[in-house]
Design a protein around this motif. Structure first.
Motif, short mmCIF file in Angstrom:
data_model
loop_
_atom_site.label_atom_id
_atom_site.label_comp_id
_atom_site.label_asym_id
_atom_site.label_seq_id
_atom_site.Cartn_x
_atom_site.Cartn_y
_atom_site.Cartn_z
N ARG A 129 0.82 -1.20 0.00
CA ARG A 129 0.00 0.00 0.00
C ARG A 129 0.86 1.26 0.00
O ARG A 129 1.88 1.32 0.67
N ILE A 167 -0.08 5.47 0.43
CA ILE A 167 -1.13 6.46 0.67
C ILE A 167 -0.47 7.84 0.71
O ILE A 167 0.52 8.03 1.41
N ILE A 172 -6.88 12.39 0.55
CA ILE A 172 -6.17 11.11 0.54
C ILE A 172 -6.19 10.53 -0.86
O ILE A 172 -7.23 10.44 -1.51
N SER A 192 -4.63 7.03 -2.84
CA SER A 192 -4.02 5.75 -2.49
C SER A 192 -3.93 4.81 -3.69
O SER A 192 -4.71 4.91 -4.63
N GLU A 227 -2.95 0.47 -4.24
CA GLU A 227 -2.76 -0.75 -3.45
C GLU A 227 -2.77 -1.98 -4.33
O GLU A 227 -3.53 -2.06 -5.30
N TRP A 257 -9.31 -2.52 6.47
CA TRP A 257 -8.31 -1.46 6.44
C TRP A 257 -8.99 -0.13 6.18
O TRP A 257 -9.97 -0.06 5.43
N HIS A 316 -7.78 3.83 5.25
CA HIS A 316 -6.69 4.78 4.98
C HIS A 316 -6.77 6.00 5.89
O HIS A 316 -5.76 6.49 6.40
#
Length: 223
Positions: A17, A19, A26, A28, A30, A178, A180
């Motif tokens: 990951r 971020i 944010i 991100s 992944e 999960w 972020h």
């Protein structure tokens, strides 16, 4: 709490990951399941995050990284990459343990967080109000059934891994997803704490609870 432009990295388990927290937003990237090659994928993920954010890497205040416990190789990859960027930017590295993150995501006043490190072995740590009550310790999966660790939480990906090898253990664990934003909140809080003290990068170390189970090849051996 003041927020800063941060880059966060997690290669501690099977996911890879990256971020980016930039101007309050944010971004991100992944790869959910990767057994090897995190060292090659991580720069590509960061590059895509920066492009999505329209940001230059020189604009960031700190690098955050999950320092374990988890995959021995994955932790080393993430730590080395984070430290490399931090040296180039002359900025601090913030570390979060994978167990800290699980405890925070559980939103429980008291809980145990678990990370599998082998099919039959996990690392467990007890928390109260997100503060550790003990150091992380190795526990055999079967001990989870025999002892009372509840409430016990793990990331969904970790629960899936445990289910492949220990179906009765899974019944004792509550899976969590999960998030972020939660990780960024924790990183920003730690960064603001760091600014109040003299930063010491010798404290930025991987969190291992066991020795590496790697056997070096004999000189001249091709196998």
């Amino acid at each position: 709490m003041g927020y800063n432009n941060l880059i966060a990295i997690d290669t501690s388990f099977k996911a890879c990951r990256c971020i980016v927290f930039y101007n309050g937003q944010i971004f991100s990237q992944e790869i959910g399941y990767i057994l090897r090659g995190q060292d090659a994928e991580l720069p590509l993920l960061l590059d895509r995050c920066l492009k999505d954010a329209g940001a230059d890497i020189s604009e960031f205040d700190a690098i955050a990284v999950v320092n374990g416990p988890g995959s021995f190789t994955g932790i080393r990859v993430g730590m080395a990459y984070a430290k490399g960027i931090a040296i180039a930017l002359n900025c601090p590295v913030i570390t979060l343990s994978s167990l800290e993150i699980v405890a925070a995501l559980s939103k429980q006043d008291v809980c145990s967080a678990i990370i599998p490190i082998k099919p039959d072995v996990c690392v467990i740590q007890r928390f109260e109000k997100q503060e550790p009550l003990e150091t992380p310790s190795q526990v055999l999966m079967q001990e989870i059934v025999q002892r009372d660790f509840k409430p016990l939480f793990a990331l969904s990906t970790a629960v899936d891994y445990i289910a492949e090898h220990n179906s009765e253990v899974v019944e004792q664990i509550e899976p969590i997803d999960w998030n972020h934003a939660s990780m960024i909140d924790m990183d920003c809080e730690k960064y603001n704490q760091l600014k109040a003290f003299n930063y010491d990068d010798t404290l930025v170390q991987p969190l291992y609870v066991r020795e590496a189970d790697v056997t070096l090849k004999k000189q001249g051996s091709l196998s």
